[in-house]
Write an enzyme that holds these catalytic residues in place. Structure first.
Site, PDB file in Angstrom:
ATOM      1  N   SER A 455       0.858  -1.184   0.000  1.00 39.54           N
ATOM      2  CA  SER A 455       0.000   0.000   0.000  1.00 39.54           C
ATOM      3  C   SER A 455       0.891   1.230   0.000  1.00 39.54           C
ATOM      4  O   SER A 455       2.061   1.166   0.385  1.00 39.54           O
ATOM      5  CB  SER A 455      -0.897   0.006   1.242  1.00 39.54           C
ATOM      6  OG  SER A 455      -1.554   1.248   1.395  1.00 39.54           O
ATOM      7  N   TYR A 468      -2.370  -0.758  10.286  1.00 38.12           N
ATOM      8  CA  TYR A 468      -2.447  -1.071   8.858  1.00 38.12           C
ATOM      9  C   TYR A 468      -1.145  -0.692   8.145  1.00 38.12           C
ATOM     10  O   TYR A 468      -0.580  -1.477   7.376  1.00 38.12           O
ATOM     11  CB  TYR A 468      -3.627  -0.318   8.237  1.00 38.12           C
ATOM     12  CG  TYR A 468      -3.806  -0.581   6.756  1.00 38.12           C
ATOM     13  CD1 TYR A 468      -4.406  -1.741   6.307  1.00 38.12           C
ATOM     14  CD2 TYR A 468      -3.370   0.347   5.813  1.00 38.12           C
ATOM     15  CE1 TYR A 468      -4.575  -1.996   4.954  1.00 38.12           C
ATOM     16  CE2 TYR A 468      -3.524   0.117   4.453  1.00 38.12           C
ATOM     17  CZ  TYR A 468      -4.139  -1.057   4.030  1.00 38.12           C
ATOM     18  OH  TYR A 468      -4.289  -1.288   2.695  1.00 38.12           O
TER      19      TYR A 468
END
Length: 585
Positions: A455, A468
């Site tokens: 990501s 995350y």
């Protein structure tokens, strides 16, 4: 897989006895596999085992090879005419009432071109798959055309193929090849194959290698010079032909097949990134293409459906496994590989979603597609999946570790259970996939590629995404480490960093430190914002395929992901200051 359990018979023809093995149901279409030099029928064992559940598979030792007897005298006993007699005798014995589907590799393909172009075999061959072996007649005309009009390009092609054919000259010398094969070359050949072609040495080559190679030298002596000097003018294929060209073949140039449509009007072309001994190194992919071609011909279609999507020449027939394939980026990636003609294993913890993805993959162009239900955070379940995939479908060529979950909220509000859940899926799920499927790739020795979905959060800090971002940063570094470790084995590793993409992860992401009502409100707001951004997952899928083709290390996808990546490299302080900004809730 071996030929253990095969039904065996002997066929007498032209003063020799041919050892013939059969697998599968004789009521099904017959696929006849013809081996090359210096092999015996066992070279096909992996392919035959994969075809036997759908077809009647027949293999035979060419005269003078394996358990078949050799002609006496050897000189003049291996002409294409006599090899054609052998083929007809075997075909009549195993499939007297139906034409056979012929598959040949190396010299098995050379002689099969003779079978499929002579008048006396018309009606006995339903289709022909040629692999690493040209027609000597076509080769002769190819040489003559280039010698009559010797442009620089054509001269280069002649010289290139001449260099690749160095071994042909040696095989024409008297006595020397026989002495070499019965001596040091025969003893070292398995090690040479393992080192040069990464051929597994489990049950290949067989103990008859030395005598097979010595006898097989007469294949070259009896046929090559006469046919190249006086090629037949009527060598037209009277059955549909599938040409499979390994792009890394050390013995045959791709240019040999440039004008093949002149000789084979019903021609299907395929390429694959492999070396010469594809029956041993890529049996899963070869069996898939042979099965598809035979099925298409049996169904009345002259050509199988071929992929038309981007990079079809790169991914056609490859086995691709994608986790998190039930929706979003995973599903879009599965479709992209399907359009490129890959075989797709769609994996998701939602079995119904995975099944829908697999069904659509078959509709849009996948050679085949399957669905598997697995929670990637479950190590034992992943181990069972890896074993099942290897047994049922083959070794994965491309692994896409895409499954992931979202978690927002400050560090102090994030519990140990929250951390454990996000790391189990986002990090450990990737570790399990890389460890299990990466090991299979490495043991096969034919390369591959691993894609890990990280990501932009992996390199862009955020006060709202500590768990995350940590999980994705770990995935990014894991990918870099694996890329360094696996490079020597021909396995590429790419980290994909999508950015803000319109998928359902926003509506399912958990928010730490808030009650269920507030979490639902934040999920709805995030989904609305991502929807307004509306960056489609299909573009991420395109970036994944492109990243594999170019063997890229890190692929930031969206504009904001690319911008943050640049800042992380050249102005990290700016990202750190931006991370302090409290996001709107």
């Amino acid at each position: 897989m071996t030929l253990q359990g095969a039904r065996e018979r002997w066929v007498r023809t032209g003063g020799v006895e041919l050892c013939v093995a059969e697998l599968g149901d004789p009521a099904q279409p017959t696929v006849l596999l013809v081996h090359g030099y210096p092999d015996s029928k066992e070279v096909w064992s992996e392919v035959a085992g994969r075809l036997a559940d759908r077809f009647h598979v027949v293999l035979y030792d060419v005269r003078g090879h394996g358990r078949s007897t050799a002609p006496q005298p050897l000189r003049g006993g291996f002409t294409l005419e006599k090899l054609t007699d052998d083929f007809l005798a075997v075909a009549d014995a195993v499939s007297p009432d139906r034409p056979v589907h012929l598959v040949g590799h190396d010299w098995g393909s050379v002689q099969s071109w003779e079978f499929v172009t002579v008048k006396r075999t018309e009606g006995r061959i339903a289709s022909f798959t040629s692999l690493s072996g040209p027609s000597l007649d076509h080769f002769g005309h190819w040489i003559q055309r280039r010698m009559k009009r010797p442009t620089p390009r054509r001269v280069g092609q002649l010289l290139g193929q001449g260099a690749k054919s160095w071994y042909v000259y040696l095989l024409h010398t008297p006595v020397l090849p026989e002495l070499a094969w019965r001596g040091p070359l025969g003893r070292t050949w398995p090690r040479i194959m393992s080192r040069m072609e990464k051929v597994p040495s489990d049950n290949y080559p067989t103990s008859s290698l030395s005598s097979d190679a010595a006898h097989g030298a007469w294949l070259y002596r009896d046929n090559v010079r006469p046919r190249l000097l006086r090629p037949r003018a009527d060598a037209f294929a009277h059955a549909p032909v599938q040409l499979i060209t390994p792009l890394g073949d050390a013995f045959l140039s791709e240019r040999l097949y440039d004008e093949l449509e002149l000789w084979a009007p019903q021609l299907t072309r395929r390429t694959l990134p492999a070396k010469h001994w594809v029956p041993r190194t890529r049996p899963d992919r070869l069996a898939s293409w042979v099965g598809e071609f035979v099925t298409s011909v049996e169904g009345g279609r002259q050509e199988p459906r071929t992929a038309s999507g981007p990079h079809a020449d790169r991914f056609g027939g490859q086995l691709v496994l994608i986790t998190g394939a039930g929706s979003g980026i995973g599903r879009a990636t599965a479709y992209a590989f399907a359009e490129a003609g890959a075989r797709v294993v769609a994996v998701d913890r939602d079995g119904e979603a995975a099944a829908r993805t697999a069904e659509m993959c078959r509709l849009v162009g996948a050679t085949d597609a399957w669905a598997e239900t697995v929670d990637v955070s479950d190590e034992q379940a992943m181990e069972k999946l890896a074993a099942k995939v290897a047994t049922d479908y083959g070794v994965v060529d491309v692994l896409v570790n895409n499954a992931g979950i979202g978690l927002a909220g400050s560090f102090l509000d994030t519990t140990s259970d929250d951390w454990r859940k996000v790391l189990d899926v986002n990090l450990w799920g990737v570790i399990h996939g890389c460890r299990l499927f990466g090991r299979q790739m490495a043991e096969r020795g034919q390369g591959g590629h691993i894609v890990n979905t990280a990501s932009a959060a992996a390199y862009q800090p955020s006060r709202a995404l500590p768990a995350y971002s940590t999980s994705k940063a770990a995935v990014l570094m894991l990918s870099e480490c694996l890329r360094a470790e696996l490079a020597d084995q021909g396995i590429g590793v790419t980290a994909i960093c999508p950015g803000l993409v319109n998928t359902n992860i926003t509506s399912t992401a958990r928010h730490a430190g808030v009650d269920a009502e507030e979490e639902a409100r934040r999920q709805k707001k995030s989904a609305r914002l991502y929807g307004l951004r509306n960056y489609p997952p299909e573009k991420v899928a395109e970036a994944i395929l492109r990243g594999i083709v170019n063997n890229e290390a890190v692929v930031p996808v969206t504009p904001e992901a690319r911008g943050a990546h640049l800042l992380a490299r050249f102005a990290p302080g700016a990202l750190r200051r931006l991370a302090r900004v409290k996001p709107p809730m």
